[in-house]
Design an enzyme around this catalytic site. Sequence first.
Site, PDB file in Angstrom:
ATOM      1  N   GLN A  59      46.599  35.461  41.848  1.00 38.41           N
ATOM      2  CA  GLN A  59      46.165  34.098  42.196  1.00 38.41           C
ATOM      3  C   GLN A  59      47.285  33.274  42.821  1.00 38.41           C
ATOM      4  O   GLN A  59      47.025  32.178  43.323  1.00 38.41           O
ATOM      5  CB  GLN A  59      45.634  33.363  40.953  1.00 38.41           C
ATOM      6  CG  GLN A  59      44.399  33.976  40.333  1.00 38.41           C
ATOM      7  CD  GLN A  59      43.169  33.915  41.251  1.00 38.41           C
ATOM      8  OE1 GLN A  59      43.114  33.150  42.213  1.00 38.41           O
ATOM      9  NE2 GLN A  59      42.189  34.755  40.965  1.00 38.41           N
ATOM     10  N   CYS A  66      36.775  36.795  33.426  1.00 36.85           N
ATOM     11  CA  CYS A  66      37.665  37.888  32.983  1.00 36.85           C
ATOM     12  C   CYS A  66      38.947  37.336  32.363  1.00 36.85           C
ATOM     13  O   CYS A  66      40.039  37.890  32.565  1.00 36.85           O
ATOM     14  CB  CYS A  66      38.013  38.835  34.125  1.00 36.85           C
ATOM     15  SG  CYS A  66      36.594  39.655  34.833  1.00 36.85           S
ATOM     16  N   LYS A  79      42.191  38.860  47.715  1.00 37.22           N
ATOM     17  CA  LYS A  79      42.327  37.447  47.321  1.00 37.22           C
ATOM     18  C   LYS A  79      43.048  36.647  48.408  1.00 37.22           C
ATOM     19  O   LYS A  79      43.181  35.441  48.309  1.00 37.22           O
ATOM     20  CB  LYS A  79      43.134  37.319  46.025  1.00 37.22           C
ATOM     21  CG  LYS A  79      42.658  38.204  44.894  1.00 37.22           C
ATOM     22  CD  LYS A  79      41.793  37.469  43.917  1.00 37.22           C
ATOM     23  CE  LYS A  79      41.563  38.301  42.669  1.00 37.22           C
ATOM     24  NZ  LYS A  79      40.311  38.019  42.012  1.00 37.22           N
ATOM     25  N   ASP A 105      51.994  39.105  37.764  1.00 37.85           N
ATOM     26  CA  ASP A 105      50.676  39.315  38.361  1.00 37.85           C
ATOM     27  C   ASP A 105      50.477  38.179  39.374  1.00 37.85           C
ATOM     28  O   ASP A 105      50.281  37.023  39.000  1.00 37.85           O
ATOM     29  CB  ASP A 105      49.637  39.284  37.228  1.00 37.85           C
ATOM     30  CG  ASP A 105      48.208  39.143  37.734  1.00 37.85           C
ATOM     31  OD1 ASP A 105      47.998  39.022  38.960  1.00 37.85           O
ATOM     32  OD2 ASP A 105      47.297  39.145  36.882  1.00 37.85           O
ATOM     33  N   HIS A 115      44.643  37.220  32.921  1.00 41.07           N
ATOM     34  CA  HIS A 115      43.388  37.895  33.266  1.00 41.07           C
ATOM     35  C   HIS A 115      43.323  39.206  32.468  1.00 41.07           C
ATOM     36  O   HIS A 115      44.354  39.785  32.125  1.00 41.07           O
ATOM     37  CB  HIS A 115      43.442  38.184  34.775  1.00 41.07           C
ATOM     38  CG  HIS A 115      42.188  38.711  35.372  1.00 41.07           C
ATOM     39  ND1 HIS A 115      41.826  40.039  35.309  1.00 41.07           N
ATOM     40  CD2 HIS A 115      41.221  38.098  36.095  1.00 41.07           C
ATOM     41  CE1 HIS A 115      40.680  40.223  35.955  1.00 41.07           C
ATOM     42  NE2 HIS A 115      40.285  39.061  36.439  1.00 41.07           N
TER      43      HIS A 115
END
Length: 498
Positions: free
Chosen positions: A296, A457, A319, A293, A216
């Site tokens: 997700q 993104c 999220k 990261d 991202h």
Amino acid sequence: MPSNLFLHLPDGDADLSSVYESLQRLQAPPSYGVGDVFPEAGELAGLFFGDSGGDDTPAETSLLRTAAEQEFADTGYSPYSFLRDQPITYGGRETFDVQAIRRDFPILHQKVNGKDLIWFDNAATTQKPKQVIDAIRRYYESDNSNIHRAAHTLAARSTDGYEGAREKVRRFINAPSAEDVIFVRGTTEGINLVAQTYGRKFIQSGDEIILSTLDHHANIVPWQQLAKERGAKLLVIPVNDRGEVILEAYESLLSPRTKVVSFAQVNNTFGTVLPAKTMVAMARRYGARVLIDGAQSIPHTPVDVQELDADFFVFSGHKIYAPNGIGVVYGKKELLELIPPWQGGGNMIRDVTFEETTFSAPPHKFEAGTPNVADAIGLGAALDYVSRTGVRCIEKYEHYLTEYAREALGRVDGVRLVGNPRERVSVVSFIIQGMPVPEVGSLLDKEGIALRAGHHCAQPALRALGVEATVRPSFSFYNTTDEIDRLVEAVRRIAARG
Ligand code: PLP
């Protein structure tokens, strides 16, 4: 129609061999196979009857369910089914029931453009259960105060709530200590924090930072800025045409010059699950530090930061059913002690004179100013909700939805699925031949279907697979196959016009 049946085990110590024996006696339809057993701690350990590609009828699944109920009648194990998302109650006990879960999410029950809202924009943000909304309301109605500084009852309650939420995060990601958990605004702020503290202190001219094509923009831009500032070099792990990172290419990028490897554990355009643990171990061989990261991955897969062995793990609350404006940086203790504070101000100091300031220990040294107490408490409530529902069960159910959607959308004339990673969760990307992506998004909005239609993104990821934009439904455990059927029908109508 694929269908799945789960079995709740009352605790993690269930006698799994006897469960297996019972399952063999069920005489399930031939298309069923007994899948994985998850003897995870907690009440929602589950057992999975995987559809093995058969074309089971509702009647077959219903038979299996009844047989399972009889077989396990005296055990306290509760079978439940995802078949057409029908709830199943067993022995008067509440079991995972998507309709019951949906009742916890007030926002889902509204019409948009005259149609029942379908929220398929979960990779952008998730909706909030009333347990989270209530926790925030309760906080403002009865406990609101600044924390740490004031010596009164409400300050003590607020401090307890805030620090309690930190402990809930610790438990959820299995960090060794709550002191390793820093609250920030979200993933973007978290990555910037690491780049601006660890990066500024340790990255020198000529050093190399490795990212992945699947990242991202939030994991690209902060490192690019840092690399420019320090004279360092960005290297990028390429992907194959399925949308998977190429590990051999990653291996060849690694060298003693590699100082940081930073990548998304789950990609937000194709749902690719990266082999994070392997990638961390590979970086370790060269002494590089690794940031994962988790924006997700955290809502869809179990995360154990100690098992991953990452130096930093970052995610956003919104999220994972928590409010906007709260997120987490986990960092290894020895690193958090080593790196300088990010922002300066109140709350993060031990002593201040005009000549010199000494700083608090982590995590407070990274939390300058009045923190976002209410939303941290909301995050704690969200993690409680997800834990109660069962991370493994969520993972399995969302996998089922994703495969169901891929299969159905892939069969629509004119639809091309983009990306086909073997390890994937929760996201399907597609285009309709001859139809601009934004137009598909707005036509679906007219049907009450909210999803993302654009570059998400993640422009390098999409361009690597030869597209500039896709339509991206992304699923949560409150979604149903009925909703996917409605999406597929709408896509079929749109494709027929195109
Ligand atoms: N990383 C990934 C993989 C994402 O999908 C996102 C958001 O979609 C982010 C980072 C940025 O998260 P946030 O905007 O909450 O900071």
